[in-house]
Design an enzyme around this catalytic site. Structure first.
Site, PDB file in Angstrom:
ATOM      1  N   ASN A   7       0.867  -1.185   0.000  1.00 13.37           N
ATOM      2  CA  ASN A   7       0.000   0.000   0.000  1.00 13.37           C
ATOM      3  C   ASN A   7       0.903   1.236   0.000  1.00 13.37           C
ATOM      4  O   ASN A   7       1.435   1.612   1.033  1.00 13.37           O
ATOM      5  CB  ASN A   7      -0.915  -0.018   1.231  1.00 13.37           C
ATOM      6  CG  ASN A   7      -1.786   1.227   1.305  1.00 13.37           C
ATOM      7  OD1 ASN A   7      -1.866   2.000   0.346  1.00 13.37           O
ATOM      8  ND2 ASN A   7      -2.438   1.428   2.426  1.00 13.37           N
ATOM      9  N   TRP A   8       1.021   1.832  -1.164  1.00 13.79           N
ATOM     10  CA  TRP A   8       1.944   2.968  -1.300  1.00 13.79           C
ATOM     11  C   TRP A   8       1.381   4.268  -0.715  1.00 13.79           C
ATOM     12  O   TRP A   8       2.088   5.259  -0.626  1.00 13.79           O
ATOM     13  CB  TRP A   8       2.282   3.193  -2.771  1.00 13.79           C
ATOM     14  CG  TRP A   8       3.201   2.150  -3.342  1.00 13.79           C
ATOM     15  CD1 TRP A   8       3.799   1.120  -2.678  1.00 13.79           C
ATOM     16  CD2 TRP A   8       3.645   2.052  -4.701  1.00 13.79           C
ATOM     17  NE1 TRP A   8       4.574   0.387  -3.534  1.00 13.79           N
ATOM     18  CE2 TRP A   8       4.491   0.938  -4.779  1.00 13.79           C
ATOM     19  CE3 TRP A   8       3.392   2.800  -5.856  1.00 13.79           C
ATOM     20  CZ2 TRP A   8       5.108   0.555  -5.976  1.00 13.79           C
ATOM     21  CZ3 TRP A   8       3.998   2.413  -7.055  1.00 13.79           C
ATOM     22  CH2 TRP A   8       4.844   1.308  -7.111  1.00 13.79           C
ATOM     23  N   LYS A   9       0.085   4.261  -0.387  1.00 16.02           N
ATOM     24  CA  LYS A   9      -0.548   5.479   0.131  1.00 16.02           C
ATOM     25  C   LYS A   9      -0.302   6.637  -0.858  1.00 16.02           C
ATOM     26  O   LYS A   9      -0.338   6.393  -2.054  1.00 16.02           O
ATOM     27  CB  LYS A   9      -0.057   5.774   1.539  1.00 16.02           C
ATOM     28  CG  LYS A   9      -0.177   4.530   2.433  1.00 16.02           C
ATOM     29  CD  LYS A   9       0.051   4.770   3.881  1.00 16.02           C
ATOM     30  CE  LYS A   9      -0.140   3.461   4.648  1.00 16.02           C
ATOM     31  NZ  LYS A   9      -0.128   3.618   6.080  1.00 16.02           N
ATOM     32  N   HIS A  86      -9.642   1.788   4.661  1.00 16.14           N
ATOM     33  CA  HIS A  86      -8.367   1.968   5.361  1.00 16.14           C
ATOM     34  C   HIS A  86      -8.552   3.059   6.429  1.00 16.14           C
ATOM     35  O   HIS A  86      -9.294   4.022   6.206  1.00 16.14           O
ATOM     36  CB  HIS A  86      -7.276   2.372   4.365  1.00 16.14           C
ATOM     37  CG  HIS A  86      -5.911   2.320   4.976  1.00 16.14           C
ATOM     38  ND1 HIS A  86      -5.443   3.313   5.809  1.00 16.14           N
ATOM     39  CD2 HIS A  86      -4.932   1.384   4.904  1.00 16.14           C
ATOM     40  CE1 HIS A  86      -4.218   2.981   6.217  1.00 16.14           C
ATOM     41  NE2 HIS A  86      -3.887   1.819   5.685  1.00 16.14           N
ATOM     42  N   GLU A  88      -6.853   5.440   7.239  1.00 17.26           N
ATOM     43  CA  GLU A  88      -6.547   6.803   6.774  1.00 17.26           C
ATOM     44  C   GLU A  88      -7.692   7.372   5.931  1.00 17.26           C
ATOM     45  O   GLU A  88      -7.922   8.582   5.928  1.00 17.26           O
ATOM     46  CB  GLU A  88      -5.212   6.797   6.001  1.00 17.26           C
ATOM     47  CG  GLU A  88      -4.034   6.688   6.960  1.00 17.26           C
ATOM     48  CD  GLU A  88      -2.824   5.954   6.395  1.00 17.26           C
ATOM     49  OE1 GLU A  88      -2.730   5.778   5.173  1.00 17.26           O
ATOM     50  OE2 GLU A  88      -1.972   5.550   7.210  1.00 17.26           O
ATOM     51  N   GLU A 160      -5.906  -4.108  10.758  1.00 15.71           N
ATOM     52  CA  GLU A 160      -4.855  -3.098  10.908  1.00 15.71           C
ATOM     53  C   GLU A 160      -5.167  -2.251  12.140  1.00 15.71           C
ATOM     54  O   GLU A 160      -5.912  -1.265  12.041  1.00 15.71           O
ATOM     55  CB  GLU A 160      -4.833  -2.173   9.692  1.00 15.71           C
ATOM     56  CG  GLU A 160      -4.414  -2.814   8.411  1.00 15.71           C
ATOM     57  CD  GLU A 160      -3.761  -1.801   7.465  1.00 15.71           C
ATOM     58  OE1 GLU A 160      -2.586  -2.010   7.136  1.00 15.71           O
ATOM     59  OE2 GLU A 160      -4.397  -0.822   7.088  1.00 15.71           O
ATOM     60  N   GLY A 166       2.257   2.858  10.873  1.00 14.93           N
ATOM     61  CA  GLY A 166       3.274   3.901  10.725  1.00 14.93           C
ATOM     62  C   GLY A 166       3.950   4.316  12.019  1.00 14.93           C
ATOM     63  O   GLY A 166       4.619   5.345  12.079  1.00 14.93           O
ATOM     64  N   SER A 203       3.017  -1.560  10.713  1.00 10.01           N
ATOM     65  CA  SER A 203       4.446  -1.649  11.029  1.00 10.01           C
ATOM     66  C   SER A 203       5.045  -3.031  10.739  1.00 10.01           C
ATOM     67  O   SER A 203       5.804  -3.572  11.547  1.00 10.01           O
ATOM     68  CB  SER A 203       4.709  -1.238  12.482  1.00 10.01           C
ATOM     69  OG  SER A 203       4.366   0.127  12.664  1.00 10.01           O
ATOM     70  N   GLY A 224       2.784  -0.769   4.461  1.00  7.34           N
ATOM     71  CA  GLY A 224       2.848   0.632   4.065  1.00  7.34           C
ATOM     72  C   GLY A 224       4.281   1.058   3.803  1.00  7.34           C
ATOM     73  O   GLY A 224       4.856   0.765   2.744  1.00  7.34           O
ATOM     74  N   GLY A 225       4.880   1.717   4.778  1.00  8.18           N
ATOM     75  CA  GLY A 225       6.216   2.309   4.645  1.00  8.18           C
ATOM     76  C   GLY A 225       7.249   1.404   3.982  1.00  8.18           C
ATOM     77  O   GLY A 225       7.936   1.823   3.039  1.00  8.18           O
TER      78      GLY A 225
HETATM   79  P1  13P Z   1       2.866   0.845   7.804  1.00  5.70           P
HETATM   80  O1  13P Z   1       3.377  -0.465   7.263  1.00  5.70           O
HETATM   81  O2  13P Z   1       3.636   2.024   7.303  1.00  5.70           O
HETATM   82  O3  13P Z   1       2.719   0.794   9.297  1.00  5.70           O
HETATM   83  O4  13P Z   1       1.392   1.041   7.217  1.00  5.70           O
HETATM   84  C1  13P Z   1       0.485   0.021   7.343  1.00  5.70           C
HETATM   85  C2  13P Z   1      -0.678   0.312   6.493  1.00  5.70           C
HETATM   86  O5  13P Z   1      -1.427   1.254   6.735  1.00  5.70           O
HETATM   87  C3  13P Z   1      -0.901  -0.548   5.326  1.00  5.70           C
HETATM   88  O6  13P Z   1      -2.147  -0.315   4.772  1.00  5.70           O
END
Ligand code: 13P
Length: 243
Positions: A7-9, A86, A88, A160, A166, A203, A224-225
Site C-alpha cells: 500500500n503505497w498510500k 483503510h 486513513e 490493521e 506507521g 508496522s 505501508g512504509g
Molecule cells: P505501515 O506499514 O507504514 O505501518 O502502514 C500500514 C498500512 O497502513 C498498510 O495499509
C-alpha cells in the site's frame, strides 16, 4: 505462501519512481496498490504482481461526482482489487462504516476483489483485547451488512490496528493471530462464510516480520512504509524462505 500487498498510500510523487519501484517488487505473491494516477501505467508494466486501487466511490459506473473514481473505471483498467475502509480513508476521507459498506457493494458488483480494513484505535486497545475484539466485530457487522455469501468470497479482511500503523509498534504476532481467529469465527457465525482470508497490517518491517510468518491464521500482509523501499520489501517477501 503468504502474500504481500504494497500500500503505497500517497507515494511516490512521479510516475518514473512508481515504475522503478513496481518493477523491482514485481513478484507473483505481491499486489501493488499505487495512487490512482499510476494504475494505468503499472497495469501495462507489471508482469507477475497484481494491482489494487486504494479506494473507490460508492456510485457506479459514472455520474456527476467530481473527483471520484468508480469501480467500473478501475475494472476497465484490468485492475482486480480495491482496498476499502483503510483507517486513513476513515480519518481523512470521511469514510464511515456505512460508506465502507456502500463502496464494498459497488466494487463487488463489478466483480472486483475487496480488501476491507478494520482495526481498533489506541484508546480502545488500552482497555484490552476484549474491547478491541468488540470494536472490530462492530465494524465488520456494519461494513459487510447485506452482502451475499457468494460475494463475500471475494472479500479479504485486513486487520490493521490503528495504533500500529506507521508507528513502528506492530501488534504482537500472537495477538494479531488471535484477532484473525476471532474474525474468522465471527464471519462464520454472522455471515455463514466458512473461509475468509485474513491479513495483518501495521508496522510490518524486516524487524517484525519473522514472528508473524509463523502464524497460520495470517495469510498475508498489508505493508505501508516498507513497501516503498524495494530492498526492504524484497526482504519481507523472502522472509518465508529463510530459516
Ligand atoms: P505501515 O506499514 O507504514 O505501518 O502502514 C500500514 C498500512 O497502513 C498498510 O495499509
Amino acid at each position: 505462501m503468504k502474500y504481500f500487498i504494497a500500500n503505497w498510500k500517497m507515494n511516490p510523487v512521479t510516475e518514473k519512481e512508481a515504475i522503478a519501484i513496481a518493477q523491482d517488487i514485481d513478484e507473483e505473491n505481491v499486489m501493488i496498490a499505487p495512487p490512482f494516477v499510476f494504475l494505468k501505467t503499472l497495469a501495462r508494466r507489471v508482469k507477475k504482481a497484481s494491482l489494487a486501487a486504494q479506494d473507490v466511490f460508492w456510485e457506479n459506473p459514472k455520474g456527476a461526482y467530481t473527483g471520484e473514481i468508480s469501480a467500473g473505471m478501475i475494472k476497465s483498467l484490468g485492475v482486480s482489487s480495491v482496498i476499502i475502509g483503510h483507517s486513513e480513508r476513515r480519518r481523512y476521507g470521511g469514510d464511515t462504516d456505512e460508506r465502507v459498506n456502500r463502496k464494498t457493494r459497488a466494487a463487488l458488483s463489478q466483480n472486483l476483489s475487496v480488501i476491507v480494513c478494520v482495526g481498533e484505535p489506541e484508546v480502545v486497545r488500552k482497555k484490552g483485547m476484549k474491547s478491541a475484539e468488540r470494536y472490530v466485530k462492530a465494524q465488520l457487522g456494519k461494513d459487510l451488512v447485506g452482502i451475499s455469501k457468494k460475494n463475500l468470497n471475494r472479500v479479504t479482511i485486513a486487520y490493521e490496528p490503528v495504533w500500529a500503523i506507521g508507528t513502528g509498534m506492530s501488534a504482537k504476532p500472537e495477538e494479531a493471530s488471535s484477532m484473525m481467529l476471532r474474525i474468522k469465527r465471527y464471519m462464520k457465525e454472522r455471515y455463514g462464510v466458512g473461509i475468509i482470508k485474513t491479513i495483518y497490517g501495521g508496522s510490518v518491517t524486516e524487524k517484525t516480520i519473522k514472528g508473524f510468518m509463523k502464524e497460520k491464521t495470517i495469510e498475508g500482509f498489508l505493508v505501508g512504509g516498507a513497501s516503498l523501499n524495494p530492498r526492504s520489501f524484497k526482504n519481507l517477501i523472502q522472509a518465508e524462505k529463510r530459516p
